[in-house]
Scaffold this motif. Structure first.
Motif, mmCIF file in Angstrom:
data_model
loop_
_atom_site.group_PDB
_atom_site.id
_atom_site.type_symbol
_atom_site.label_atom_id
_atom_site.label_comp_id
_atom_site.label_asym_id
_atom_site.label_seq_id
_atom_site.Cartn_x
_atom_site.Cartn_y
_atom_site.Cartn_z
ATOM 1 N N THR A 44 -6.615 4.562 -4.268
ATOM 2 C CA THR A 44 -7.673 4.211 -3.321
ATOM 3 C C THR A 44 -8.784 3.452 -4.007
ATOM 4 O OG1 THR A 44 -7.203 6.217 -2.080
ATOM 5 C CG2 THR A 44 -9.268 5.109 -1.606
ATOM 6 N N LEU A 45 -9.226 3.956 -5.144
ATOM 7 C CA LEU A 45 -10.307 3.303 -5.881
ATOM 8 C C LEU A 45 -9.883 1.902 -6.300
ATOM 9 C CD1 LEU A 45 -11.557 6.284 -8.096
ATOM 10 C CD2 LEU A 45 -12.670 5.322 -6.090
ATOM 11 N N ALA A 46 -8.650 1.793 -6.776
ATOM 12 C CA ALA A 46 -8.154 0.485 -7.209
ATOM 13 C C ALA A 46 -8.117 -0.501 -6.042
ATOM 14 C CB ALA A 46 -6.769 0.634 -7.824
ATOM 15 N N GLU A 47 -7.615 -0.051 -4.904
ATOM 16 C CA GLU A 47 -7.548 -0.912 -3.723
ATOM 17 C C GLU A 47 -8.922 -1.408 -3.304
ATOM 18 O OE1 GLU A 47 -3.736 0.734 -1.108
ATOM 19 O OE2 GLU A 47 -5.777 1.265 -0.528
ATOM 20 N N SER A 48 -9.918 -0.557 -3.432
ATOM 21 C CA SER A 48 -11.260 -0.907 -2.974
ATOM 22 C C SER A 48 -12.086 -1.584 -4.057
ATOM 23 C CB SER A 48 -12.002 0.342 -2.504
ATOM 24 O OG SER A 48 -11.138 1.214 -1.835
ATOM 25 N N VAL A 80 -6.210 9.207 -5.212
ATOM 26 C CA VAL A 80 -7.592 8.830 -5.510
ATOM 27 C C VAL A 80 -7.615 7.544 -6.345
ATOM 28 C CG1 VAL A 80 -9.670 9.465 -6.810
ATOM 29 C CG2 VAL A 80 -8.577 11.147 -5.342
ATOM 30 N N VAL A 81 -6.807 7.519 -7.378
ATOM 31 C CA VAL A 81 -6.767 6.341 -8.259
ATOM 32 C C VAL A 81 -6.346 5.096 -7.479
ATOM 33 C CG1 VAL A 81 -5.530 5.307 -10.194
ATOM 34 C CG2 VAL A 81 -6.414 7.631 -10.389
ATOM 35 N N SER A 87 0.837 -1.177 0.000
ATOM 36 C CA SER A 87 0.000 0.000 0.000
ATOM 37 C C SER A 87 0.876 1.232 0.000
ATOM 38 C CB SER A 87 -0.902 -0.016 1.222
ATOM 39 O OG SER A 87 -1.502 1.249 1.377
ATOM 40 N N MET A 100 -13.191 -0.279 -6.725
ATOM 41 C CA MET A 100 -14.217 0.606 -7.288
ATOM 42 C C MET A 100 -13.760 1.159 -8.627
ATOM 43 S SD MET A 100 -15.807 2.664 -4.106
ATOM 44 C CE MET A 100 -14.259 3.251 -3.459
#
Lengths: 123, 226
Positions: free
Chosen positions: B151-155, B148-149, B84, B157
């Motif tokens: 975070t979205l990838a990790e989740s 942001v990118v 991460s 989304m």
């Protein structure tokens, strides 16, 4: 709806990422599972669907200002915030023992409401 | 000759009293919880309980009384496979001595910021440093997009680039009051004071209950905490 009541970029970053240090404590039975989804549906419709499934499963339902709270062998808190004119962010936090009812019953029912973008992100 | 010995004695006592943090490097010993309690938001019993957590985490891979990056990742994600961007950044901020290892002093001082009772200014400072990925003293638009990118990838989304760009546009419209394409500390503070939920991840409620979740400290307690 006013722009400043929409989630901003830092909401995304702070709410949903590996910045969450609570993992440090999760070996001791305090284990909260947190998941996020994006939907193009109206919040009302998402909540209705969740409520429907909750009642089928015999869970206690409490409506909240921005979401809903479910109580069964799992405690589930759902909060929905607007991200853009078209999209909302659904945040689900849950904890409990035994059968993960959210995973088994709710997720499959909600999958139709989750937004799938067709275009790739340019990095 | 006597003067020489006196000099050596002074030198030795200076070394011993140098800094409190030196004391914690001794494995198995929490020498001075009162000093740490004085300098953090924690009470003495909270420091002792925190030390129990520290011992657990720091012995996961190498039992040396120190937390390395792998142990930190293991503690956070229960796996050392997940990389991460942000766990790295958090580790770096904890690691004040920049030696790739966390001793108890660094661990306690950093976690103090996450205590519900910690001053909001500390949380604002820490979060600003966290997001200032390149440590330039300001948060750039490109850094925001990167976070942001990721975070979205990790989740798991999915958002189109256009949507992400428009969200960042709106964020900068609101935050970047000096209109220079960057968010500095002052602009960050103003944004956060208007949207305090942005500091949500800077508070760990667990820290308030830590003495009940790590009761084993009671058996080692050196202090009568009334």
């Amino acid at each position: 709806m006013q722009d400043s009541s929409f989630l901003n970029a830092f909401d995304i970053i702070s709410h949903f990422s590996g910045f969450d240090l609570s993992g440090l404590f999760s070996n001791n039975g305090i284990h909260i599972i947190s998941e996020m989804y994006i939907s193009a549906e109206y919040p009302r419709k998402i909540i209705e669907k969740i409520e429907e499934v909750a009642k089928e499963e015999g869970m206690k339902v409490t409506k909240k200002e921005k979401g809903i709270r479910l109580l069964g062998n799992f405690l589930v808190m759902v909060e929905i915030n607007r991200l853009t004119e078209e999209l909302v962010m659904v945040e689900v936090k849950r904890r409990g023992l035994g059968r993960d009812i959210w995973k088994e019953k709710f997720k499959p029912q909600l999958s139709a409401l989750i937004y799938q973008s067709e275009r790739q992100v340019r990095r | 000759m006597v003067q020489c010995l006196e000099g050596v004695k002074h030198l030795l006592s200076a070394v011993v009293n140098c800094c409190d943090s030196e004391i914690y490097k001794q494995p198995g010993g929490l020498e001075n919880p009162e000093a740490l309690a004085r300098e953090t938001v924690f009470s003495v019993s909270e420091i002792e309980a925190l030390y129990e957590l520290f011992k657990k985490i720091s012995s996961a891979v190498i039992d040396d009384g120190l937390i390395n990056k792998e142990e930190f990742q293991l503690a956070l994600f229960k796996t050392n496979k997940k990389e991460s961007l942000f766990a790295d950044r958090v580790f770096d901020l904890f690691d004040k001595k920049h030696n790739g290892l966390l001793d108890f002093d660094e661990f306690a001082r950093a976690l103090s910021v996450f205590h519900p009772n910690a001053p909001i200014d500390d949380k604002i400072d820490f979060s600003f440093q966290l997001y200032d990925l390149k440590q330039q003293g300001f948060i750039e638009r490109q850094e925001v997009k990167q976070m942001v990118v990721a975070t979205l990838a990790e989740s798991g989304m999915n958002l189109s680039d256009d949507v992400i760009e428009s969200i960042i546009d709106k964020t900068f419209e609101e935050a970047d009051t000096k209109h220079d394409g960057k968010i500095d500390k002052e602009e960050w503070r103003n944004l956060v004071m208007r949207h305090q939920s942005l500091l949500k991840n800077m508070t760990l409620q667990y820290l308030k209950d830590i003495t009940t979740t790590f009761p084993s400290f009671v058996f080692h307690s050196q202090v009568d905490d009334t």
